[in-house]
Design an enzyme around this catalytic site. Structure first.
Site, PDB file in Angstrom:
ATOM      1  N   LYS A 164     -65.103 -45.867  12.470  1.00 44.42           N
ATOM      2  CA  LYS A 164     -65.550 -44.962  13.540  1.00 44.42           C
ATOM      3  C   LYS A 164     -64.324 -44.211  14.074  1.00 44.42           C
ATOM      4  CE  LYS A 164     -66.073 -44.120  17.914  1.00 44.42           C
ATOM      5  NZ  LYS A 164     -65.758 -42.742  18.139  1.00 44.42           N
ATOM      6  N   GLU A 237     -54.711 -53.137  18.626  1.00 45.93           N
ATOM      7  CA  GLU A 237     -53.454 -52.411  18.847  1.00 45.93           C
ATOM      8  C   GLU A 237     -53.696 -51.495  20.036  1.00 45.93           C
ATOM      9  OE1 GLU A 237     -50.831 -53.111  17.285  1.00 45.93           O
ATOM     10  OE2 GLU A 237     -51.328 -53.748  15.253  1.00 45.93           O
ATOM     11  N   CYS A 271     -48.212 -44.210  20.617  1.00 44.00           N
ATOM     12  CA  CYS A 271     -48.205 -45.478  21.346  1.00 44.00           C
ATOM     13  C   CYS A 271     -46.792 -46.044  21.405  1.00 44.00           C
ATOM     14  CB  CYS A 271     -49.177 -46.465  20.731  1.00 44.00           C
ATOM     15  SG  CYS A 271     -48.871 -46.773  19.009  1.00 44.00           S
ATOM     16  N   GLU A 371     -48.907 -45.613  31.347  1.00 48.30           N
ATOM     17  CA  GLU A 371     -48.678 -44.984  30.050  1.00 48.30           C
ATOM     18  C   GLU A 371     -49.063 -43.512  30.138  1.00 48.30           C
ATOM     19  OE1 GLU A 371     -51.572 -45.873  27.057  1.00 48.30           O
ATOM     20  OE2 GLU A 371     -50.038 -45.816  25.516  1.00 48.30           O
TER      21      GLU A 371
HETATM   22  P1  NAP Z   1     -59.597 -44.840  23.501  1.00 51.51           P
HETATM   23  O1  NAP Z   1     -60.260 -44.049  24.534  1.00 51.51           O
HETATM   24  O2  NAP Z   1     -59.391 -46.279  23.707  1.00 51.51           O
HETATM   25  O3  NAP Z   1     -60.433 -44.585  22.151  1.00 51.51           O
HETATM   26  C1  NAP Z   1     -60.095 -45.174  20.931  1.00 51.51           C
HETATM   27  C2  NAP Z   1     -61.342 -45.251  20.074  1.00 51.51           C
HETATM   28  O4  NAP Z   1     -62.308 -46.100  20.677  1.00 51.51           O
HETATM   29  C3  NAP Z   1     -62.048 -43.919  19.872  1.00 51.51           C
HETATM   30  O5  NAP Z   1     -62.602 -43.878  18.578  1.00 51.51           O
HETATM   31  C4  NAP Z   1     -63.144 -43.981  20.909  1.00 51.51           C
HETATM   32  O6  NAP Z   1     -64.249 -43.163  20.635  1.00 51.51           O
HETATM   33  C5  NAP Z   1     -63.540 -45.424  20.817  1.00 51.51           C
HETATM   34  N1  NAP Z   1     -64.233 -45.935  22.006  1.00 51.51           N
HETATM   35  C6  NAP Z   1     -64.276 -45.401  23.251  1.00 51.51           C
HETATM   36  N2  NAP Z   1     -64.988 -46.198  24.073  1.00 51.51           N
HETATM   37  C7  NAP Z   1     -65.389 -47.250  23.331  1.00 51.51           C
HETATM   38  C8  NAP Z   1     -66.149 -48.404  23.612  1.00 51.51           C
HETATM   39  N3  NAP Z   1     -66.616 -48.665  24.838  1.00 51.51           N
HETATM   40  N4  NAP Z   1     -66.370 -49.291  22.613  1.00 51.51           N
HETATM   41  C9  NAP Z   1     -65.888 -49.072  21.384  1.00 51.51           C
HETATM   42  N5  NAP Z   1     -65.181 -47.983  21.054  1.00 51.51           N
HETATM   43  C10 NAP Z   1     -64.924 -47.080  22.015  1.00 51.51           C
HETATM   44  O7  NAP Z   1     -58.161 -44.300  23.149  1.00 51.51           O
HETATM   45  P2  NAP Z   1     -57.761 -42.800  22.916  1.00 51.51           P
HETATM   46  O8  NAP Z   1     -57.966 -42.121  24.215  1.00 51.51           O
HETATM   47  O9  NAP Z   1     -58.421 -42.275  21.722  1.00 51.51           O
HETATM   48  O10 NAP Z   1     -56.210 -42.968  22.502  1.00 51.51           O
HETATM   49  C11 NAP Z   1     -55.177 -43.112  23.415  1.00 51.51           C
HETATM   50  C12 NAP Z   1     -54.820 -44.565  23.642  1.00 51.51           C
HETATM   51  O11 NAP Z   1     -54.644 -45.276  22.418  1.00 51.51           O
HETATM   52  C13 NAP Z   1     -53.520 -44.770  24.363  1.00 51.51           C
HETATM   53  O12 NAP Z   1     -53.681 -45.747  25.345  1.00 51.51           O
HETATM   54  C14 NAP Z   1     -52.554 -45.271  23.297  1.00 51.51           C
HETATM   55  O13 NAP Z   1     -51.479 -46.039  23.704  1.00 51.51           O
HETATM   56  C15 NAP Z   1     -53.456 -46.049  22.446  1.00 51.51           C
HETATM   57  N6  NAP Z   1     -52.868 -46.149  21.107  1.00 51.51           N
HETATM   58  C16 NAP Z   1     -52.356 -47.351  20.708  1.00 51.51           C
HETATM   59  C17 NAP Z   1     -51.778 -47.479  19.473  1.00 51.51           C
HETATM   60  C18 NAP Z   1     -51.224 -48.788  18.986  1.00 51.51           C
HETATM   61  O14 NAP Z   1     -51.051 -48.957  17.785  1.00 51.51           O
HETATM   62  N7  NAP Z   1     -50.898 -49.746  19.824  1.00 51.51           N
HETATM   63  C19 NAP Z   1     -51.745 -46.381  18.627  1.00 51.51           C
HETATM   64  C20 NAP Z   1     -52.263 -45.172  19.083  1.00 51.51           C
HETATM   65  C21 NAP Z   1     -52.836 -45.081  20.320  1.00 51.51           C
HETATM   66  P3  NAP Z   1     -64.396 -41.710  21.321  1.00 51.51           P
HETATM   67  O15 NAP Z   1     -63.261 -40.914  20.828  1.00 51.51           O
HETATM   68  O16 NAP Z   1     -65.707 -41.268  20.796  1.00 51.51           O
HETATM   69  O17 NAP Z   1     -64.357 -41.918  22.798  1.00 51.51           O
END
Ligand code: NAP
Ligand code: MG
Length: 477
Positions: A164, A237, A271, A371
């Site tokens: 997804k 992650e 990240c 962050e």
């Molecule tokens: P996010 O809002 O957590 O979304 C990540 C994924 O989860 C997207 O595909 C999102 O779908 C989906 N999602 C959203 N709500 C969900 C739910 N309730 N249940 C299951 N899946 C759900 O993160 P983001 O805004 O895309 O990315 C930014 C964040 O990712 C930052 O905090 C960053 O630090 C973190 N990140 C961490 C790493 C690591 O390796 N540690 C790497 C990259 C990014 P939708 O897009 O459809 O909402």
């Protein structure tokens, strides 16, 4: 663009528009998958599992074919990724090449049982066996790199998958899966699209055996909750707020260019980016001046497809507003905001943010303590190293930290006192290296990707114990 299930394109390409964050034009649309569609896709992955799990050598051969397909479609894929994500085209190529490097590494890895005991009486060994269907949920900052860190080890281990992708960057993932589905058995790699509700459905589906998630800490908790009733395996992650700590003997000429690169690569949406710099007070002025001068020479902000651009827009409206708000808050509290770099494509309406270096920030202000995930770098002066380390360890995240100083032993010592998954000395993160495991602690999640640990994480351990009949078993001990 359509999803892939059971080896064919399914559903519709109407539903949710994907916009180019530089031009705000619609690049394409994807389906918002309904529960029945997700269910069918998961069933296809489950049906494909025994066949795919059967032979490690067959999987190695199949993954080698996948690598060739990706290499021959690199241009199409990189352009699509740059358009939906916003990043400079050269960096979109890097994502696909980096992902292929991981793929090739796992494709070359042969099955290896670990023999625990081999005697005339018995043979005892452990094997890595696949888990089943793995649901993967990915974010928008590195749609292809992050997927690659999960997918190739997961497939090599013998699992089948349902992916997804994030709603703002699904297209490069869908196109990639459409292409590789042609050389894989049907059902091995599948996709579903839609909002977080689709992710929830996938994470809680009874036929999904493991969930591998990269994204925010907040959503990570929701994924964990969804996976709990089924006792699913999890890799999370999550977010990070990586500090770079400069020591008194730091070599600024060497350190500052690397710190800048880490902080602003991908417009800071990394990240593992340096998200705050802790500076000994007596070096503070030099560090601010040095970073501002260098940054002015380094960044050209514009559309990712425009020649010469080194920083694209922020990926989406919400993220831009978050970062703007954090910088405005710091300014209100008295920080000095240095806006750096050069803007081209000034007529484009997208989510552009000029990079900023923010001086005079206190460690507990939101810009430094949360962050920010954007092109803004707060510089925090410190007086006492032990106190700084203790304060950092009291924070929520534990992804990476770097320590910078000429005395390598002192820097290593400080870096090992920080509670993180990766400790860096005179460097910070860098592109994923297939050999080196990666992951966080505390609020940054758990589990490891890449390396042999990445394969173990995608596997379950099986014990095989063989009693040898030539030696009589002891009865009635
Ligand atoms: P996010 O809002 O957590 O979304 C990540 C994924 O989860 C997207 O595909 C999102 O779908 C989906 N999602 C959203 N709500 C969900 C739910 N309730 N249940 C299951 N899946 C759900 O993160 P983001 O805004 O895309 O990315 C930014 C964040 O990712 C930052 O905090 C960053 O630090 C973190 N990140 C961490 C790493 C690591 O390796 N540690 C790497 C990259 C990014 P939708 O897009 O459809 O909402
Ligand atoms: Mg989000």
């Amino acid at each position: 663009m359509r999803n892939v299930a059971d080896g064919v394109e399914v559903g519709t390409d109407a539903g949710r528009e994907v916009e180019d964050p530089a031009t705000l034009e619609v690049v394409d649309s994807v389906e918002v998958c309904a529960p029945e569609g997700i269910d069918q896709t998961v069933r296809a992955a489950r049906a494909a599992f025994p066949g795919w799990a059967a032979s490690g050598e067959d999987r190695q051969a199949a993954l080698t074919r996948v690598s060739a397909v990706l290499a021959s479609h690199e241009d199409e894929l990189a352009i699509l990724l740059s358009r939906e994500q916003g990043k400079p085209l050269a960096q979109a190529y890097q994502e696909f090449r980096g992902s292929r490097r991981i793929l090739d590494w796992y494709a070359a890895l042969a099955d290896a049982d670990e023999i625990l005991r081999e005697t005339p009486e018995e043979r005892v060994l452990t094997k890595l066996t696949p888990i089943g269907v793995v649901g993967m949920i990915t974010p928008w900052n590195f749609p292809i790199t992050i997927l690659g860190m999960k997918l190739w080890a997961t497939l090599r281990a013998g699992n089948t998958t349902v992916i997804k992708p994030a709603s703002t960057t699904p297209l490069s993932t869908l196109r990639m899966v459409q292409l590789i589905a042609e050389v894989l058995p049907p059902g091995v790699v599948n996709t579903v699209t839609g909002s977080g509700a689709v992710g929830q459905h996938l994470a809680s589906h009874p036929l999904v055996d493991k969930v591998s998630f990269t994204g925010s800490t907040e959503v990570g908790r929701e994924v964990m909750r969804a996976a709990t009733p089924g006792l699913k395996r999890l890799t999370l992650e999550l977010g990070g707020n990586d500090p770079a700590i400069l020591l008194d003997d730091v070599d600024l000429d060497a350190a500052l260019p690397m710190i800048l690169r880490s902080a602003f690569h991908n417009a800071g949406q990394v990240c593992q980016a340096i998200k705050r710099v802790m500076v000994p007070r007596h070096l503070y002025g030099d560090v601010v001046d040095g970073l501002v001068t260098l940054a002015n020479e380094s960044f050209v902000v514009g559309r990712g497809l425009t020649e010469g651009v080194t920083m694209g827009p922020v990926n989406n409206f919400a993220q831009r507003e978050t970062v703007r708000g954090l910088v405005a808050d710091a300014r209100k509290r008295g920080a000095i905001v240095h806006t750096v770099g050069r803007r081209i494509d000034a007529d484009l309406p997208g989510y552009f943010l000029m990079p900023t270096i923010v001086a005079g920030v206190e460690a507990d202000w939101p810009l430094a303590a949360t962050e920010q995930f954007g092109p803004s770098l707060p510089l925090v002066a410190y007086d006492d190293l032990d106190r700084t380390i203790a304060d950092l360890n009291a924070g929520e995240f534990g992804l990476d930290a770097s320590v910078w100083g000429r005395d390598e032993d002192a820097a290593i010592d400080a870096s090992l006192r920080l509670e993180v998954g990766q400790s860096f000395v005179n460097t910070h993160a860098g592109p994923p290296d297939p050999l080196i495991p990666f992951g966080g602690v505390k609020g940054s999640g758990f589990g490891r990707e890449l390396g042999l640990q990445g394969l173990e994480e995608a596997s379950q351990l099986r014990v095989l114990k063989v009693h040898r009949a030539s030696v009589p078993a002891t009865v009635g001990r």
